[in-house]
Design an enzyme around this catalytic site. Structure first.
Site, short mmCIF file in Angstrom:
data_model
loop_
_atom_site.label_atom_id
_atom_site.label_comp_id
_atom_site.label_asym_id
_atom_site.label_seq_id
_atom_site.Cartn_x
_atom_site.Cartn_y
_atom_site.Cartn_z
N GLU A 59 32.40 34.53 30.88
CA GLU A 59 32.78 35.35 32.03
C GLU A 59 33.89 34.63 32.79
O GLU A 59 33.76 33.44 33.11
CB GLU A 59 31.55 35.53 32.93
CG GLU A 59 31.84 36.31 34.21
CD GLU A 59 30.59 36.44 35.11
OE1 GLU A 59 29.46 36.13 34.66
OE2 GLU A 59 30.78 36.83 36.27
N TYR B 242 45.10 37.61 43.72
CA TYR B 242 45.14 37.56 42.25
C TYR B 242 46.41 36.93 41.68
O TYR B 242 46.52 36.77 40.47
CB TYR B 242 44.94 38.97 41.67
CG TYR B 242 43.60 39.56 42.06
CD1 TYR B 242 42.42 38.96 41.62
CD2 TYR B 242 43.51 40.68 42.87
CE1 TYR B 242 41.19 39.49 41.98
CE2 TYR B 242 42.28 41.21 43.23
CZ TYR B 242 41.13 40.61 42.79
OH TYR B 242 39.91 41.13 43.15
N HIS C 153 36.80 35.00 36.10
CA HIS C 153 37.39 35.70 37.24
C HIS C 153 38.60 34.91 37.71
O HIS C 153 38.53 33.68 37.81
CB HIS C 153 36.38 35.83 38.39
CG HIS C 153 35.17 36.59 37.98
ND1 HIS C 153 35.18 37.96 37.83
CD2 HIS C 153 33.94 36.17 37.62
CE1 HIS C 153 33.99 38.34 37.40
NE2 HIS C 153 33.22 37.27 37.27
N ALA D 38 35.28 44.55 38.94
CA ALA D 38 34.20 44.95 39.86
C ALA D 38 32.91 45.33 39.14
O ALA D 38 31.82 45.25 39.73
CB ALA D 38 34.68 46.10 40.73
N ARG E 37 34.70 34.82 48.57
CA ARG E 37 35.09 36.17 49.02
C ARG E 37 33.88 36.90 49.60
O ARG E 37 32.90 36.28 49.98
CB ARG E 37 35.75 36.90 47.85
CG ARG E 37 36.98 36.16 47.34
CD ARG E 37 37.66 36.89 46.21
NE ARG E 37 38.17 38.19 46.64
CZ ARG E 37 38.51 39.17 45.81
NH1 ARG E 37 38.39 39.00 44.50
NH2 ARG E 37 38.95 40.32 46.28
N ARG F 184 48.88 44.05 42.53
CA ARG F 184 47.69 44.31 43.33
C ARG F 184 47.25 43.05 44.07
O ARG F 184 47.08 42.00 43.44
CB ARG F 184 46.61 44.73 42.33
CG ARG F 184 45.21 44.70 42.83
CD ARG F 184 44.26 44.63 41.62
NE ARG F 184 42.90 44.75 42.09
CZ ARG F 184 41.85 44.23 41.47
NH1 ARG F 184 42.01 43.54 40.34
NH2 ARG F 184 40.65 44.37 41.96
N ASP G 204 23.61 44.66 29.65
CA ASP G 204 22.80 44.92 28.47
C ASP G 204 23.65 44.81 27.20
O ASP G 204 23.17 44.33 26.17
CB ASP G 204 22.15 46.31 28.55
CG ASP G 204 21.03 46.37 29.59
OD1 ASP G 204 20.62 45.30 30.09
OD2 ASP G 204 20.56 47.49 29.89
N PRO H 75 38.34 47.02 35.06
CA PRO H 75 39.07 47.91 35.95
C PRO H 75 40.04 47.19 36.89
O PRO H 75 39.73 46.13 37.43
CB PRO H 75 37.97 48.59 36.77
CG PRO H 75 36.76 47.75 36.60
CD PRO H 75 36.89 47.12 35.24
N ASN H 76 41.20 47.80 37.04
CA ASN H 76 42.26 47.39 37.96
C ASN H 76 43.03 46.15 37.51
O ASN H 76 44.03 45.79 38.14
CB ASN H 76 41.71 47.18 39.39
CG ASN H 76 41.08 48.44 39.94
OD1 ASN H 76 41.73 49.49 39.93
ND2 ASN H 76 39.83 48.38 40.37
N HIS I 58 29.78 43.12 39.30
CA HIS I 58 28.85 43.14 40.43
C HIS I 58 27.99 44.39 40.46
O HIS I 58 27.15 44.54 41.34
CB HIS I 58 29.63 43.04 41.75
CG HIS I 58 30.76 42.05 41.70
ND1 HIS I 58 30.54 40.71 41.50
CD2 HIS I 58 32.11 42.20 41.79
CE1 HIS I 58 31.72 40.08 41.49
NE2 HIS I 58 32.68 40.96 41.65
N ASN J 7 36.56 39.46 31.62
CA ASN J 7 36.71 39.65 33.06
C ASN J 7 36.42 41.12 33.31
O ASN J 7 37.27 41.98 33.10
CB ASN J 7 38.12 39.28 33.54
CG ASN J 7 38.24 39.40 35.06
OD1 ASN J 7 37.34 39.94 35.72
ND2 ASN J 7 39.33 38.92 35.62
N SER K 262 39.96 35.09 40.72
CA SER K 262 39.72 34.62 42.09
C SER K 262 38.38 33.89 42.15
O SER K 262 37.53 34.05 41.27
CB SER K 262 39.71 35.81 43.05
OG SER K 262 38.62 36.67 42.75
N ARG L 115 30.50 40.15 46.15
CA ARG L 115 31.06 39.57 44.92
C ARG L 115 30.31 38.32 44.46
O ARG L 115 30.62 37.73 43.44
CB ARG L 115 32.53 39.21 45.11
CG ARG L 115 33.41 40.40 45.39
CD ARG L 115 34.88 40.00 45.47
NE ARG L 115 35.62 40.96 46.24
CZ ARG L 115 36.14 42.10 45.74
NH1 ARG L 115 36.02 42.38 44.47
NH2 ARG L 115 36.80 42.93 46.53
C1 DQA Z 1 37.82 39.73 39.64
C2 DQA Z 1 36.88 39.60 40.84
C3 DQA Z 1 36.13 40.89 41.10
O1 DQA Z 1 35.27 40.74 42.23
C4 DQA Z 1 37.12 42.01 41.39
O2 DQA Z 1 36.44 43.22 41.57
C5 DQA Z 1 38.17 42.13 40.35
C6 DQA Z 1 38.76 40.92 39.80
C7 DQA Z 1 38.69 38.47 39.45
O3 DQA Z 1 39.28 38.33 38.38
O4 DQA Z 1 38.83 37.66 40.38
O5 DQA Z 1 38.61 43.22 40.01
O6 DQA Z 1 37.04 39.90 38.47
#
Ligand code: DQA
Length: 143
Positions: free
Chosen positions: A96, A22, A98, A75, A105, A17, A85, A9-10, A78, A72, A100, A109
């Site tokens: 995995e 980011y 990320h 959110a 942070r 953003r 699963d 998401p996002n 978390h 990635n 950031s 997170r």
């Molecule tokens: C993220 C870190 C997450 O905490 C956050 O919700 C994101 C982006 C990152 O790529 O740093 O949406 O996964």
């Protein structure tokens, strides 16, 4: 060898953003970079992004057809036992990533439901983290 890069998401809003967190790389250019890093590593990289938890889970179920997955989950990292699963059910390695440094942070997170079931975790290195994950996946999957 095929690799699946899943963004949650996002992440479609990358480049617009919270650029101080980011960076300014857009999602489209991240995808381009992943494809080009992949071809340097002789990997065929497929990138998918969804804002929906269930869609990410369905894609993880399809990931058996790939050598490894770079994930990635944004959110959902978390919050989502369901994603954890789905990762745990997968026999191919999941990395995995990320952009950031989640540990620098907010405290919410700092916990990831995914890390314990992932093969490795990279955070805080921006788009380079995806490149390193592709490299790691390629190296480990060739063994
Ligand atoms: C993220 C870190 C997450 O905490 C956050 O919700 C994101 C982006 C990152 O790529 O740093 O949406 O996964």
């Amino acid at each position: 060898m095929r690799a699946l890069v899943l963004n949650g998401p996002n992440l479609n809003l990358l480049g617009q953003r919270e650029t101080s967190v980011y960076g300014t790389t857009t999602y489209e250019s991240l995808v381009e970079q992943c494809r080009s890093w992949g071809s340097q590593l002789q990997l065929l990289v497929e990138c998918r992004q969804s804002n929906h938890e269930g869609q990410l889970i369905d894609w993880l179920h399809e990931a058996q057809d790939f050598a490894f997955v770079v994930l990635n989950a944004g959110a959902y990292t978390h919050t989502s036992v369901a994603l954890r699963d789905a990762v745990a059910a997968l026999s191919v390695p999941v990395f995995e990533v990320h952009l950031s440094n989640v540990f620098a942070r907010e405290e919410f997170r700092h916990h990831s439901f995914l890390s314990p079931v992932c093969r490795g975790v990279i955070c805080g290195l921006g788009p380079l983290g995806y490149r390193l994950a592709l490299q790691a996946g390629q190296a480990l999957a060739s063994h």
